[in-house]
Design a protein around this motif. Structure first.
Motif, short mmCIF file in Angstrom:
data_model
loop_
_atom_site.label_atom_id
_atom_site.label_comp_id
_atom_site.label_asym_id
_atom_site.label_seq_id
_atom_site.Cartn_x
_atom_site.Cartn_y
_atom_site.Cartn_z
N UNK A 9 -7.37 -14.45 -2.36
CA UNK A 9 -7.58 -13.05 -2.76
C UNK A 9 -8.74 -12.42 -1.98
N UNK A 10 -9.72 -13.24 -1.63
CA UNK A 10 -10.81 -12.73 -0.81
C UNK A 10 -10.26 -12.28 0.55
N UNK A 11 -9.36 -13.10 1.11
CA UNK A 11 -8.75 -12.76 2.40
C UNK A 11 -7.91 -11.48 2.27
N UNK A 12 -7.26 -11.29 1.11
CA UNK A 12 -6.46 -10.08 0.89
C UNK A 12 -7.35 -8.85 0.84
N UNK A 13 -8.47 -8.96 0.13
CA UNK A 13 -9.43 -7.85 0.05
C UNK A 13 -9.96 -7.51 1.43
N UNK A 14 -10.29 -8.54 2.21
CA UNK A 14 -10.81 -8.31 3.57
C UNK A 14 -9.73 -7.68 4.45
N UNK A 38 -10.33 -4.24 6.38
CA UNK A 38 -10.29 -4.23 7.84
C UNK A 38 -9.20 -3.33 8.40
N UNK A 39 -8.05 -3.29 7.73
CA UNK A 39 -6.89 -2.59 8.32
C UNK A 39 -6.62 -1.24 7.66
N UNK A 40 -7.14 -1.04 6.45
CA UNK A 40 -6.83 0.18 5.70
C UNK A 40 -5.41 0.18 5.16
N UNK A 41 -4.71 -0.92 5.36
CA UNK A 41 -3.33 -1.04 4.86
C UNK A 41 -3.34 -1.79 3.55
N UNK A 42 -2.51 -1.32 2.63
CA UNK A 42 -2.57 -1.97 1.33
C UNK A 42 -1.87 -3.32 1.33
N UNK A 43 -2.31 -4.13 0.41
CA UNK A 43 -1.69 -5.43 0.23
C UNK A 43 -0.91 -5.34 -1.08
N UNK A 102 -9.53 0.49 -7.56
CA UNK A 102 -8.18 0.84 -7.13
C UNK A 102 -7.17 0.33 -8.13
N UNK A 103 -5.94 0.83 -7.95
CA UNK A 103 -4.88 0.26 -8.79
C UNK A 103 -4.01 -0.63 -7.91
N UNK A 104 -4.27 -1.92 -7.92
CA UNK A 104 -3.46 -2.82 -7.10
C UNK A 104 -2.00 -2.79 -7.54
N UNK A 105 -1.15 -3.15 -6.62
CA UNK A 105 0.27 -3.04 -6.89
C UNK A 105 0.97 -4.40 -6.90
N UNK A 106 1.72 -4.63 -7.96
CA UNK A 106 2.46 -5.89 -8.07
C UNK A 106 3.95 -5.57 -8.18
N UNK A 107 4.76 -6.24 -7.34
CA UNK A 107 6.22 -6.14 -7.44
C UNK A 107 6.73 -7.27 -8.30
N UNK A 108 7.39 -6.92 -9.36
CA UNK A 108 7.92 -7.97 -10.24
C UNK A 108 9.39 -8.15 -9.96
N UNK A 109 9.82 -9.39 -10.03
CA UNK A 109 11.25 -9.67 -9.87
C UNK A 109 11.57 -10.83 -10.81
#
Ligand code: SAH
Length: 361
Positions: free
Chosen positions: A243-248, A252-257, A288-295
């Motif tokens: 999750x640290x790598x996801x935050x970074x 770094x990219x400004x693109x959401x995870x 922020x409001x992180x986004x989770x896709x549920x399936x």
């Protein structure tokens, strides 16, 4: 006679080097690249502004192969089509073409099989055979496109088929460069998503590439013990590190995870699981409001897992301040879920031949 080279996997700059060696003018590289990636001509004899003599020289040095579509399953409930693609060595992978209001998206495979061993996945028990080449990945898109009119081409991709894309890092990067090259398809990588089970060093490397793609992380549990049970990769790269790598990556990219979460009854669908997930995501993405896709998990024979209620888990997550959507399961009637068609084919063959080995699949 040296082995022929896969022309589908080469960028114009790389083709240009060959042109130099062949004593041909540099403009030929762009010309050939356009024939292949814009005009979708895969036979040198049809490249009409190239002399017969040079066509034959090209033929001696290069080959262009698309995977052979061996089975097509078209959904009755939506426009999803799934293909079983046979590669030149006899291996098979799956490709799915999905129709969204914003365009057609291909879900492509990146490896024949997978090493990651996720317990709920149809591909895991079949093991790993090999990486796909850039040409074989691109070929899946072009093979799918060949089934439709020219004005209905694929405009987005998700690397979410069979295999772990970050375990085939260099070839996947080459694929992204091929797709987005201005002289070719020119696809905006804003329309690309890469799904990973969480290979941390490669996530960090990907952030450096500065591609505008969406990173999608298959989470499936926010508790290390549970996640390690479901996904062995978690033992190597536990949640804190991932999750640290996801935050970074986001910083770094400004693109959401985005996060993928397959809801499995009694495994990861409890209130406690939602609370843990909420806590971790709030920590990594403050404010922020992180986004989770549920399936709901796709039940795969032999795994013993059954689907939990994605809607119920969605409500639990929203109470935690987490945005969650229940992913539309496109083409459910045709097993669009990853790996199931290939698995069925292999098992049918095994049953017929009474063999254990799946080599050559
Ligand atoms: N290796 C990559 C991409 C391929 S799998 C990854 O792990 O993300 C694509 C997605 O399908 C992943 O989110 C994976 O966890 C999920 N998946 C695999 N088997 C599934 C199943 N039986 N039901 C629901 N999702 C599944």
């Amino acid at each position: 006679m040296p082995e022929k080279i896969d022309l589908l996997g080469l960028l114009p700059e790389q083709i240009a080097e060959h042109m130099k060696e062949m004593g041909a003018p540099a403009f030929r590289a762009k010309q050939i690249f356009r024939w292949i990636h814009v005009r979708r001509v895969f036979d040198f004899a049809e490249m009409t502004d190239i002399s017969k003599q040079f066509q034959s020289e090209l033929n001696q040095r290069f080959y262009i192969n698309l995977p052979k579509i061996e089975q097509t399953l078209a959904s009755c409930v939506d426009d999803t089509v799934k293909y079983l693609c046979r590669l030149s060595d006899g291996s098979a992978v799956e490709t799915v073409r999905m129709v969204y209001h914003h365009g057609n998206t291909a879900c492509i495979s990146t490896q024949v099989g997978c090493k990651m061993g996720c317990k709920f996945c149809a591909s895991a028990p079949l093991g790993f055979i090999r990486n796909l080449t850039p040409g074989e990945m691109l070929g899946q898109i072009y093979a799918a496109d060949s089934q439709f009119p020219e004005d209905d081409r694929i405009s987005g991709i998700v690397l979410m088929g069979i295999g772990e894309p970050l375990d085939n890092y260099d070839n996947v990067m080459q694929l992204l460069r091929l797709l987005s090259h201005k002289d070719g398809r020119g696809m905006s990588l804003r329309h690309a998503a890469l799904s990973t089970c969480g290979l941390v060093p490669q996530i960090r490397r990907l952030a450096e590439e500065k591609f505008p793609l969406t990173l999608s992380v298959s989470l499936h549990a926010a508790d290390d013990k549970k996640r390690s049970e479901l996904m062995p990769v978690n033992r190597r790269y536990p949640l804190d590190e991932l999750l640290l790598a996801c935050g970074d990556y986001f910083r770094q990219t400004g693109r959401r995870v985005t996060f993928e979460y397959a809801v499995i009854a009694g495994e990861n669908d409890t209130k406690k699981a939602a609370r843990q997930l909420g806590k971790r995501l709030r920590l990594v993405f403050p404010g922020q409001r992180p986004h989770v896709n549920l399936i709901p998990v796709n039940p795969v024979d032999g795994t013993g897992f059954t689907a939990g209620s994605a809607q119920a888990f969605q409500r639990l997550l929203e109470a935690e301040g987490i945005n969650a959507t229940v992913r539309r399961t496109l083409g459910e009637d045709i097993k669009a879920a990853c790996g199931q068609l290939r698995r069925d084919t292999i098992e049918k063959k095994r049953a017929v031949n009474g063999i254990e080995s799946i080599s050559g699949q």
